[in-house]
Design a protein around this motif. Structure first.
Motif, PDB file in Angstrom:
ATOM      1  N   ASP A 143      33.159  34.195  33.437  1.00  0.00           N
ATOM      2  CA  ASP A 143      31.964  35.035  33.465  1.00  0.00           C
ATOM      3  C   ASP A 143      32.103  36.176  34.462  1.00  0.00           C
ATOM      4  OD1 ASP A 143      31.932  33.278  35.503  1.00  0.00           O
ATOM      5  OD2 ASP A 143      30.049  32.271  34.955  1.00  0.00           O
ATOM      6  N   ARG A 144      33.221  36.212  35.174  1.00  0.00           N
ATOM      7  CA  ARG A 144      33.527  37.363  36.016  1.00  0.00           C
ATOM      8  C   ARG A 144      35.034  37.582  35.972  1.00  0.00           C
ATOM      9  NH1 ARG A 144      33.018  35.654  42.112  1.00  0.00           N
ATOM     10  NH2 ARG A 144      33.461  37.866  42.099  1.00  0.00           N
ATOM     11  N   GLU A 145      35.526  38.583  36.682  1.00  0.00           N
ATOM     12  CA  GLU A 145      36.955  38.874  36.568  1.00  0.00           C
ATOM     13  C   GLU A 145      37.812  37.736  37.122  1.00  0.00           C
ATOM     14  OE1 GLU A 145      35.021  40.052  38.863  1.00  0.00           O
ATOM     15  OE2 GLU A 145      36.080  40.845  40.618  1.00  0.00           O
ATOM     16  N   ARG A 146      39.018  37.624  36.591  1.00  0.00           N
ATOM     17  CA  ARG A 146      39.950  36.610  37.105  1.00  0.00           C
ATOM     18  C   ARG A 146      40.549  37.146  38.394  1.00  0.00           C
ATOM     19  NH1 ARG A 146      41.147  36.185  31.279  1.00  0.00           N
ATOM     20  NH2 ARG A 146      40.639  34.058  30.667  1.00  0.00           N
ATOM     21  N   LYS A 147      40.387  36.381  39.467  1.00  0.00           N
ATOM     22  CA  LYS A 147      40.810  36.881  40.777  1.00  0.00           C
ATOM     23  C   LYS A 147      42.304  36.715  40.989  1.00  0.00           C
ATOM     24  CE  LYS A 147      36.820  37.358  43.491  1.00  0.00           C
ATOM     25  NZ  LYS A 147      36.094  36.998  44.696  1.00  0.00           N
ATOM     26  N   GLN A 148      42.826  37.598  41.778  1.00  0.00           N
ATOM     27  CA  GLN A 148      44.250  37.594  42.073  1.00  0.00           C
ATOM     28  C   GLN A 148      44.435  38.187  43.457  1.00  0.00           C
ATOM     29  OE1 GLN A 148      46.738  40.014  39.392  1.00  0.00           O
ATOM     30  NE2 GLN A 148      47.803  38.087  39.047  1.00  0.00           N
ATOM     31  N   SER A 197      49.694  35.578  37.735  1.00  0.00           N
ATOM     32  CA  SER A 197      49.080  34.274  38.006  1.00  0.00           C
ATOM     33  C   SER A 197      47.932  33.949  37.047  1.00  0.00           C
ATOM     34  CB  SER A 197      48.566  34.237  39.446  1.00  0.00           C
ATOM     35  OG  SER A 197      47.582  35.244  39.619  1.00  0.00           O
ATOM     36  N   ARG A 198      47.390  34.958  36.346  1.00  0.00           N
ATOM     37  CA  ARG A 198      46.270  34.701  35.447  1.00  0.00           C
ATOM     38  C   ARG A 198      46.730  34.253  34.071  1.00  0.00           C
ATOM     39  NH1 ARG A 198      44.178  40.662  36.238  1.00  0.00           N
ATOM     40  NH2 ARG A 198      46.411  40.870  35.830  1.00  0.00           N
ATOM     41  N   ASP A 199      48.010  34.433  33.797  1.00  0.00           N
ATOM     42  CA  ASP A 199      48.528  34.149  32.464  1.00  0.00           C
ATOM     43  C   ASP A 199      48.964  32.692  32.361  1.00  0.00           C
ATOM     44  OD1 ASP A 199      49.580  35.724  29.899  1.00  0.00           O
ATOM     45  OD2 ASP A 199      51.020  34.147  30.416  1.00  0.00           O
ATOM     46  N   ARG A 200      48.853  32.124  31.142  1.00  0.00           N
ATOM     47  CA  ARG A 200      49.181  30.712  30.965  1.00  0.00           C
ATOM     48  C   ARG A 200      50.293  30.467  29.942  1.00  0.00           C
ATOM     49  NH1 ARG A 200      47.310  30.850  34.826  1.00  0.00           N
ATOM     50  NH2 ARG A 200      45.417  30.022  35.718  1.00  0.00           N
ATOM     51  N   ALA A 201      50.907  31.520  29.436  1.00  0.00           N
ATOM     52  CA  ALA A 201      51.868  31.312  28.347  1.00  0.00           C
ATOM     53  C   ALA A 201      53.300  31.602  28.771  1.00  0.00           C
ATOM     54  CB  ALA A 201      51.492  32.162  27.143  1.00  0.00           C
TER      55      ALA A 201
ATOM     56  N   LEU B  23      45.375  26.985  37.680  1.00  0.00           N
ATOM     57  CA  LEU B  23      46.136  27.920  38.500  1.00  0.00           C
ATOM     58  C   LEU B  23      47.170  27.188  39.346  1.00  0.00           C
ATOM     59  CD1 LEU B  23      43.904  30.659  40.125  1.00  0.00           C
ATOM     60  CD2 LEU B  23      46.103  30.927  38.981  1.00  0.00           C
ATOM     61  N   GLY B  24      48.404  27.545  39.162  1.00  0.00           N
ATOM     62  CA  GLY B  24      49.449  26.987  40.017  1.00  0.00           C
ATOM     63  C   GLY B  24      49.853  25.561  39.675  1.00  0.00           C
ATOM     64  N   ALA B  25      49.068  24.890  38.818  1.00  0.00           N
ATOM     65  CA  ALA B  25      49.405  23.514  38.483  1.00  0.00           C
ATOM     66  C   ALA B  25      50.658  23.472  37.613  1.00  0.00           C
ATOM     67  CB  ALA B  25      48.242  22.858  37.748  1.00  0.00           C
ATOM     68  N   ASN B  26      51.436  22.432  37.760  1.00  0.00           N
ATOM     69  CA  ASN B  26      52.596  22.209  36.899  1.00  0.00           C
ATOM     70  C   ASN B  26      53.556  23.392  36.905  1.00  0.00           C
ATOM     71  OD1 ASN B  26      54.089  20.636  35.180  1.00  0.00           O
ATOM     72  ND2 ASN B  26      53.131  21.457  33.332  1.00  0.00           N
ATOM     73  N   ARG B  27      53.582  24.116  37.981  1.00  0.00           N
ATOM     74  CA  ARG B  27      54.443  25.302  38.015  1.00  0.00           C
ATOM     75  C   ARG B  27      55.910  24.906  38.002  1.00  0.00           C
ATOM     76  NH1 ARG B  27      53.158  31.143  38.198  1.00  0.00           N
ATOM     77  NH2 ARG B  27      51.840  30.779  36.435  1.00  0.00           N
ATOM     78  N   THR B  28      56.221  23.714  38.483  1.00  0.00           N
ATOM     79  CA  THR B  28      57.593  23.251  38.361  1.00  0.00           C
ATOM     80  C   THR B  28      57.565  22.003  37.489  1.00  0.00           C
ATOM     81  OG1 THR B  28      57.316  22.003  40.388  1.00  0.00           O
ATOM     82  CG2 THR B  28      58.354  24.148  40.593  1.00  0.00           C
ATOM     83  N   GLY B  29      57.274  22.214  36.227  1.00  0.00           N
ATOM     84  CA  GLY B  29      57.041  21.110  35.299  1.00  0.00           C
ATOM     85  C   GLY B  29      58.238  20.187  35.177  1.00  0.00           C
ATOM     86  N   ARG B  30      57.954  18.920  34.894  1.00  0.00           N
ATOM     87  CA  ARG B  30      59.039  17.959  34.778  1.00  0.00           C
ATOM     88  C   ARG B  30      59.683  18.010  33.392  1.00  0.00           C
ATOM     89  NH1 ARG B  30      55.549  14.916  37.360  1.00  0.00           N
ATOM     90  NH2 ARG B  30      55.620  16.390  39.079  1.00  0.00           N
TER      91      ARG B  30
END
Ligand code: FES
Lengths: 250, 154
Positions: A143-148, A197-201, B23-30
């Motif tokens: 609901d607000r910007e993703r912080k970094q 850091s905001r990306d998950r892929a 955020l930051g979780a599993n950054r060095t995944g097994r």
């Protein structure tokens, strides 16, 4: 047209005087001839004009059939990468006075020429698309910007500067040999999201980049870094990605 | 440019497994979903390249430079040298690393410059088979060489 400059002519002329630039341009038109050929034009330009202005001069006053891509004319759209005196440059960023008295202009290498300076960019963009060059985050709409933090932003700052002009990819000898190689530009744009850091892929991207067509094809020739008109440390970005895959840490 | 270019532009992204982490979780995944053959092949080239620098330069120095160089290399010299397991191991490592390094290098060059899948296949297998035969021959001689089996020459 012949060279009109005499030995001893000034090549460091003052900005407001007109000079004559001899342009050798590699032409190609499959509707006229099967093979490319060279055309020469002598154009009146100012020393502080860009090669793009000289090409305009040719197209507008000498030969309207000359085909080239350009849009912004200020080094930000990435349309006019071409081989200028044998190196990949943006025509809108090279000054006439730096190439006087003559210049050769060719299309970028490794992509199929379509007409004159225009090449088929599709293999380049296919490599670009394959690394998913957009933010992916499945944690729901915030609901607000993703912080970094500034430090997190700093990690991929260099690779945000890419304008997709293809100067790097088309200077890469591996890409010349094999269009399937994703190429430096695709890796730079993957880097931009992998280290965000905001990306998950990042895993999806790293998977694409660890394939046979990915980062491990890079032989660190540094042509890409040398070619980048935005000064991106392309080879460093590629090495960052290799390291991310090797140590599984990013 | 056949396969990748057929993909539609802007293909919608379905987040795969492992993407829904905080955020930051599993950054060095097994579970190592990335990496694979190309990573290890690349790493092998670097490590074996370094080893070969020592093995091959050492080999050249011993066989061709030190003392009278290649002039002094005869059956007795080989017999003396291979009397020590150290030099047999050295030579066998040189053989192994040079062959795998070389054949893998050729595989990458084929990948770079040979476009037709059939030609790629034929060339690669030619190199793989040649490499295997050379490795086999070299290994047999390193492990079975016995000077006493050649009384006439020793
Ligand atoms: S015309 Fe836009 S970058 Fe040169």
């Amino acid at each position: 047209m012949a060279v009109t400059r005499e030995p001893g002519d000034r090549t460091d002329a003052a900005p407001d005087e007109t000079v004559q630039l001899l342009m050798r341009i590699r032409r190609y038109n499959p509707e006229l001839r099967a093979d490319p050929w060279w055309d020469e034009f002598t154009v009146d330009v100012e020393p502080t004009d860009r090669i793009l202005d000289a090409l305009h001069e040719v197209k507008w006053h000498h030969d309207g059939t000359l085909a080239l891509r350009r849009s912004c004319a200020h080094g930000i759209c990435g349309s006019d990468a071409m081989l200028i005196n044998g190196v990949n440059r943006l025509a809108c960023k090279v000054l006439v006075k730096d190439v006087m008295p003559k210049v050769t202009v060719e299309p970028i290498r490794g992509l199929t020429p379509l007409k004159d300076l225009i090449v088929d960019m599709e293999p380049f963009f296919a490599g670009y698309r394959s690394v998913l060059p957009f933010l992916i985050n499945d944690e729901g709409e915030p609901d607000r910007e993703r912080k970094q933090s500034p430090e997190e932003r700093e990690r991929y700052d260099d690779t945000t500067k890419c304008i997709l002009c293809a100067a790097c990819t088309t200077s890469c000898p591996i890409f010349w040999g094999d269009e399937e190689y994703v190429g430096p530009a695709a890796i730079v744009n993957a880097h931009r999201f992998i280290f965000d850091s905001r990306d998950r892929a990042d895993r999806e991207r790293l998977k694409v980049l660890s394939e046979k067509t990915g980062v491990f094809r890079c032989r660190t020739t540094f042509n890409c870094t040398e070619a980048c008109p935005r000064g991106i440390k392309v080879t460093r970005a590629i090495q960052d990605v290799k390291r991310a895959i090797l140590f599984d840490r990013y | 440019m056949a396969t990748r270019t057929d993909e539609p532009a802007g293909r919608p992204m379905e987040p795969g497994p492992g993407t829904g982490r905080g955020l930051g979780a599993n950054r060095t995944g097994r579970d190592r979903p990335v990496g694979g053959f190309e990573l290890w092949s690349w790493l092998f080239m670097r490590v074996s390249g370094l080893l070969l620098l020592f093995l091959a330069v050492g080999h050249v120095l011993i066989m061709h430079v030190i003392d009278e160089g290649v002039e002094r290399v005869d059956f007795a010299f080989v017999q003396l040298r291979w009397g020590s397991p150290f030099w047999r191991t050295w030579d066998w490592l040189l053989l192994t690393f040079a062959l795998i390094h070389g054949v893998n290098g050729l595989r990458v060059i084929v990948l770079d410059y040979v476009r037709r899948p059939g030609a790629r296949f034929v060339l690669n297998w030619f190199f793989y088979l040649t490499g295997t035969v050379l490795f086999f021959l070299g290994t047999v001689i390193v492990f079975t060489f016995d000077p006493s089996a050649w009384p006439a020459t020793s």
